[in-house]
Write a protein that holds these residues in place. Structure first.
Motif, PDB file in Angstrom:
ATOM      1  N   SER A  89     -43.897  -4.913 -12.873  1.00 22.19           N
ATOM      2  CA  SER A  89     -42.594  -6.311 -12.728  1.00 22.19           C
ATOM      3  C   SER A  89     -41.575  -6.866 -14.103  1.00 22.19           C
ATOM      4  CB  SER A  89     -43.852  -7.305 -13.707  1.00 22.19           C
ATOM      5  OG  SER A  89     -43.670  -7.564 -15.153  1.00 22.19           O
ATOM      6  N   ALA A  90     -41.146  -7.541 -14.346  1.00 18.28           N
ATOM      7  CA  ALA A  90     -39.924  -8.354 -14.325  1.00 18.28           C
ATOM      8  C   ALA A  90     -40.120  -7.914 -16.197  1.00 18.28           C
ATOM      9  CB  ALA A  90     -39.479  -9.215 -14.738  1.00 18.28           C
ATOM     10  N   ASP A  91     -41.291  -7.620 -16.710  1.00 17.70           N
ATOM     11  CA  ASP A  91     -41.479  -7.036 -18.259  1.00 17.70           C
ATOM     12  C   ASP A  91     -40.803  -5.483 -18.546  1.00 17.70           C
ATOM     13  OD1 ASP A  91     -42.693  -9.226 -18.298  1.00 17.70           O
ATOM     14  OD2 ASP A  91     -44.778  -8.682 -18.527  1.00 17.70           O
ATOM     15  N   TRP A 115     -34.749  -5.427  -6.810  1.00 19.60           N
ATOM     16  CA  TRP A 115     -36.562  -6.049  -7.242  1.00 19.60           C
ATOM     17  C   TRP A 115     -37.679  -4.680  -6.288  1.00 19.60           C
ATOM     18  CZ3 TRP A 115     -40.738  -6.128  -4.164  1.00 19.60           C
ATOM     19  CH2 TRP A 115     -41.747  -7.259  -4.784  1.00 19.60           C
ATOM     20  N   PRO A 135     -34.775  -9.714 -17.068  1.00 22.37           N
ATOM     21  CA  PRO A 135     -35.153 -10.076 -16.841  1.00 22.37           C
ATOM     22  C   PRO A 135     -36.189 -11.665 -15.867  1.00 22.37           C
ATOM     23  CG  PRO A 135     -35.662  -8.937 -19.017  1.00 22.37           C
ATOM     24  CD  PRO A 135     -34.649  -9.101 -18.182  1.00 22.37           C
ATOM     25  N   GLU A 136     -35.584 -12.059 -16.332  1.00 24.70           N
ATOM     26  CA  GLU A 136     -35.372 -13.831 -16.360  1.00 24.70           C
ATOM     27  C   GLU A 136     -35.071 -13.731 -15.160  1.00 24.70           C
ATOM     28  OE1 GLU A 136     -33.580 -18.362 -18.003  1.00 24.70           O
ATOM     29  OE2 GLU A 136     -34.176 -16.665 -19.284  1.00 24.70           O
ATOM     30  N   ARG A 196     -37.206 -12.982 -11.842  1.00 19.22           N
ATOM     31  CA  ARG A 196     -38.532 -13.476 -12.146  1.00 19.22           C
ATOM     32  C   ARG A 196     -38.188 -14.360 -11.440  1.00 19.22           C
ATOM     33  NH1 ARG A 196     -38.826 -12.637 -17.825  1.00 19.22           N
ATOM     34  NH2 ARG A 196     -40.097 -10.930 -18.226  1.00 19.22           N
ATOM     35  N   TYR A 197     -36.486 -15.164 -11.309  1.00 19.83           N
ATOM     36  CA  TYR A 197     -35.930 -16.538 -10.799  1.00 19.83           C
ATOM     37  C   TYR A 197     -35.821 -15.954  -9.679  1.00 19.83           C
ATOM     38  CZ  TYR A 197     -33.089 -20.132  -9.014  1.00 19.83           C
ATOM     39  OH  TYR A 197     -32.581 -21.162  -8.956  1.00 19.83           O
ATOM     40  N   GLU A 225     -37.621 -13.908  -7.571  1.00 23.11           N
ATOM     41  CA  GLU A 225     -39.001 -13.796  -6.924  1.00 23.11           C
ATOM     42  C   GLU A 225     -39.119 -14.854  -6.944  1.00 23.11           C
ATOM     43  OE1 GLU A 225     -41.083 -10.391  -9.049  1.00 23.11           O
ATOM     44  OE2 GLU A 225     -40.968 -11.931  -9.994  1.00 23.11           O
ATOM     45  N   THR A 226     -38.525 -16.009  -7.312  1.00 19.08           N
ATOM     46  CA  THR A 226     -39.590 -17.719  -6.547  1.00 19.08           C
ATOM     47  C   THR A 226     -38.869 -17.789  -5.202  1.00 19.08           C
ATOM     48  OG1 THR A 226     -37.787 -18.809  -7.655  1.00 19.08           O
ATOM     49  CG2 THR A 226     -39.416 -18.317  -9.101  1.00 19.08           C
TER      50      THR A 226
END
Length: 335
Positions: free
Chosen positions: A11-13, A44, A316-317, A320-321, A323-324
């Motif tokens: 993941s983005a982590d 991604w 990373p943020e 995550r955005y 991915e939405t």
């Protein structure tokens, strides 16, 4: 230099801001001082390492072969290799850091990147660095889908499913530039934006299924890929063309090993018997896609749509955005 580094898939982590050695330009490369980069779906995939087949296509089987993600960038030429003739230090450029397969880390999320000369063009004077960084991959895919093989002609009725995202916003404007009547399909919160970039009609996919309408289209670009081919076919004119872009909803609708390639394979098998089908997006760039985009931008016919900008530490943020699926157009990283 500062860079986002990735030492494992996930993941983005797994993305961290770190200090690494600055690259040097090879003989056929340009060292770019990156001012902005952008995020897109292939970034991604490279981060996640899915579908797994990409790991055997140069990304790295157990871990990323290259630590720094990102492919699209805009910046200033810092130095050039001995064989480079098109650019010189101080010039402003934009482009992609990889030649072909984008399912790999390309080094753009960093203060400096070494980029093949062939993958760069001079930045349009009308664009800021962040706007220019939004163009290369998404814009080139839009050109491939909309223009190549003469798919879009003046006066045609074109429908773009998934029009409000990164590729779709370029595709809408390209189709309009070629004189088409464009219908954009997407979520309700993206429809006003689609009107603002020239869509003649917009459809809210949560309320209306374009395959069930009486309207027929000369060309359907299916970026969302949420309608089976037999259903989409109903919305085509007898001589219409259907292009599936291949988006698999960030893994939600694709196979873990092969992503959306299975769906492509089925369409490729039947495409010789169905003239309307053009499912595969992997056609080689004839070398003019970025040039065409630059010309249309400078002519005022295309403007990159940017939803949000993020700092390098916020990559990373940004992922995550992404991915939405809510982004209107592009997400840009300011370096």
């Amino acid at each position: 230099m500062k860079a986002i580094v990735q030492d494992r898939y996930g993941s983005a982590d797994v993305l961290e801001l770190g200090q690494i050695e600055r690259p040097t330009a090879g003989d056929d490369e340009v060292l770019v001082r990156v001012r902005a980069a952008s995020v897109h779906a292939d970034v991604w995939h490279a981060m996640r390492g899915v579908p797994y087949v990409l790991r055997f296509m140069g990304s790295g089987v157990r871990r990323p072969k290259h630590r720094v993600p990102g492919t699209d960038l805009a910046g200033v030429v810092e130095a050039v290799g001995t064989n480079v003739t098109r650019f010189r230090p101080g010039e402003e450029v934009f482009g992609q850091s990889l030649r072909a397969n984008l399912w790999r880390n390309g080094g753009a999320f960093a203060e400096y990147a070494a980029v093949p000369e062939a993958m760069l063009e001079l930045k349009p004077a009308t664009l800021t660095f962040d706007q220019a960084a939004a163009v290369p991959t998404s814009g080139s895919l839009a050109v491939q889908h909309v223009r190549d093989e003469g798919r879009t002609q003046s006066g045609q009725r074109v429908l773009i499913n998934g029009a409000g995202g990164a590729v779709g916003t370029f595709a809408v404007q390209l189709a309009k530039a070629y004189g088409a009547h464009v219908t954009g399909v997407d979520a309700p919160e993206k429809l006003d934006m689609l009107r603002s970039i020239g869509a003649d009609e917009v459809l809210d996919y949560t309320k209306e299924d374009f395959t069930q309408r009486d309207e027929r289209y000369d060309f359907i670009l299916d970026i969302a890929g949420n309608n089976p081919w037999p259903e989409a076919r109903r919305a085509l004119t007898p001589d219409g063309t259907y292009v599936l872009s291949g988006f698999d909803q960030y893994g939600a609708s694709g196979h873990r090993w092969f992503g959306s390639l299975g769906r492509f394979a089925k369409l490729i098998v039947i495409s010789p018997f169905v003239s309307a089908l053009h499912p595969f997006r992997g056609a080689k760039d004839p070398g003019d896609r970025l040039v065409l985009l630059k010309d249309l931008i400078e002519a005022g016919k295309i403007t990159p749509v940017i939803d949000r900008t993020f700092s390098l530490s916020e990559v990373p943020e940004a992922i995550r955005y992404l991915e939405t699926g809510k982004a209107r157009g592009k997400l840009v990283i300011i370096v």
